[in-house]
Design a protein around this motif. Structure first.
Motif, PDB file in Angstrom:
ATOM      1  N   ARG A  38       0.734  -1.140  -0.065  1.00  0.00           N
ATOM      2  CA  ARG A  38      -0.043   0.116  -0.117  1.00  0.00           C
ATOM      3  C   ARG A  38       0.721   1.387   0.056  1.00  0.00           C
ATOM      4  NH1 ARG A  38      -5.210  -2.022   0.871  1.00  0.00           N
ATOM      5  NH2 ARG A  38      -5.066  -4.015   2.332  1.00  0.00           N
ATOM      6  N   LEU A  39       1.995   1.385  -0.666  1.00  0.00           N
ATOM      7  CA  LEU A  39       2.583   2.612  -1.024  1.00  0.00           C
ATOM      8  C   LEU A  39       1.847   3.331  -1.784  1.00  0.00           C
ATOM      9  CD1 LEU A  39       6.486   1.752  -1.465  1.00  0.00           C
ATOM     10  CD2 LEU A  39       5.175   2.755   0.664  1.00  0.00           C
ATOM     11  N   GLN A  40       1.806   4.704  -1.491  1.00  0.00           N
ATOM     12  CA  GLN A  40       0.956   5.366  -2.425  1.00  0.00           C
ATOM     13  C   GLN A  40       1.900   6.925  -2.909  1.00  0.00           C
ATOM     14  OE1 GLN A  40      -2.507   6.408  -0.189  1.00  0.00           O
ATOM     15  NE2 GLN A  40      -3.326   4.275  -0.397  1.00  0.00           N
ATOM     16  N   GLY A  41       1.385   7.468  -3.807  1.00  0.00           N
ATOM     17  CA  GLY A  41       2.116   8.744  -4.236  1.00  0.00           C
ATOM     18  C   GLY A  41       3.638   8.586  -4.557  1.00  0.00           C
ATOM     19  N   THR A  42       4.239   9.744  -3.814  1.00  0.00           N
ATOM     20  CA  THR A  42       5.584   9.855  -4.411  1.00  0.00           C
ATOM     21  C   THR A  42       6.450   8.488  -4.011  1.00  0.00           C
ATOM     22  OG1 THR A  42       5.269  12.096  -4.059  1.00  0.00           O
ATOM     23  CG2 THR A  42       7.594  11.359  -4.199  1.00  0.00           C
ATOM     24  N   LEU A  43       6.162   8.024  -2.755  1.00  0.00           N
ATOM     25  CA  LEU A  43       6.621   6.942  -2.517  1.00  0.00           C
ATOM     26  C   LEU A  43       6.805   5.583  -3.258  1.00  0.00           C
ATOM     27  CD1 LEU A  43       6.367   6.831   1.359  1.00  0.00           C
ATOM     28  CD2 LEU A  43       8.405   7.250   0.269  1.00  0.00           C
ATOM     29  N   PHE A  44       5.299   5.634  -3.907  1.00  0.00           N
ATOM     30  CA  PHE A  44       5.250   4.457  -4.935  1.00  0.00           C
ATOM     31  C   PHE A  44       6.271   4.815  -6.054  1.00  0.00           C
ATOM     32  CE2 PHE A  44       2.551   2.745  -8.433  1.00  0.00           C
ATOM     33  CZ  PHE A  44       2.659   1.436  -7.888  1.00  0.00           C
ATOM     34  N   HIS A  45       6.237   5.886  -6.584  1.00  0.00           N
ATOM     35  CA  HIS A  45       7.008   6.334  -7.814  1.00  0.00           C
ATOM     36  C   HIS A  45       8.373   6.207  -7.548  1.00  0.00           C
ATOM     37  CE1 HIS A  45       3.147   8.716  -9.001  1.00  0.00           C
ATOM     38  NE2 HIS A  45       3.142   7.550  -9.590  1.00  0.00           N
ATOM     39  N   VAL A  46       8.829   6.681  -6.476  1.00  0.00           N
ATOM     40  CA  VAL A  46      10.315   6.482  -6.062  1.00  0.00           C
ATOM     41  C   VAL A  46      10.786   5.077  -6.045  1.00  0.00           C
ATOM     42  CG1 VAL A  46      12.062   6.873  -4.356  1.00  0.00           C
ATOM     43  CG2 VAL A  46      10.454   8.751  -4.966  1.00  0.00           C
ATOM     44  N   ALA A  47       9.965   4.176  -5.285  1.00  0.00           N
ATOM     45  CA  ALA A  47      10.205   2.792  -5.325  1.00  0.00           C
ATOM     46  C   ALA A  47      10.484   2.092  -6.862  1.00  0.00           C
ATOM     47  CB  ALA A  47       9.214   1.897  -4.769  1.00  0.00           C
ATOM     48  N   ILE A  48       9.529   2.638  -7.950  1.00  0.00           N
ATOM     49  CA  ILE A  48       9.778   2.065  -9.099  1.00  0.00           C
ATOM     50  C   ILE A  48      10.999   2.708  -9.798  1.00  0.00           C
ATOM     51  CG2 ILE A  48       8.688   2.105 -11.453  1.00  0.00           C
ATOM     52  CD1 ILE A  48       6.024   2.294  -9.951  1.00  0.00           C
ATOM     53  N   VAL A  49      11.385   3.951  -9.619  1.00  0.00           N
ATOM     54  CA  VAL A  49      12.462   4.518 -10.350  1.00  0.00           C
ATOM     55  C   VAL A  49      13.764   3.852  -9.552  1.00  0.00           C
ATOM     56  CG1 VAL A  49      13.975   6.761 -10.402  1.00  0.00           C
ATOM     57  CG2 VAL A  49      11.245   6.893 -10.899  1.00  0.00           C
TER      58      VAL A  49
END
Length: 97
Positions: A38-49
């Motif tokens: 349940r990561l959301q927002g910026t944390l979700f995007h940073v994990a992918i990058v």
């Protein structure tokens, strides 16, 4: 890695497979894992990058030490370092960070 006989020491098909796994499959798996926790927002995007960033030299050292696919990893490290910046910028733009 400098001691490898060729730039693509493991062959083109294995080099392509390692690049696809690292830069496509890796971020997809991380996206699924981040979604599950349940990561959301910026944390979700940073994990992918972060999943799309290049492999460091330490995994090659371990592969060489234990004689496990060192040629594949050396090729992956070399090409990963060369193409990480454009791929990371693409992920950054797509994810609107």
């Amino acid at each position: 890695m400098a001691l490898q006989p060729k730039l693509i020491a493991c062959g083109r098909s294995k080099a392509l497979l390692s690049v696809v796994v690292k830069f496509l499959i890796g971020p997809i798996v991380i996206a699924l894992a981040a979604f599950l926790v349940r990561l959301q927002g910026t944390l979700f995007h940073v994990a992918i990058v972060q999943a799309a960033l290049s492999v460091g030299i330490v995994p090659f050292v371990f592969a060489k030490e234990y004689d496990v696919h060192a040629t594949i990893l050396s090729t992956s490290v070399i090409f990963g370092m060369l193409i990480t910046v454009p791929i990371t910028i693409c992920y950054y733009i797509v994810l609107q960070l």
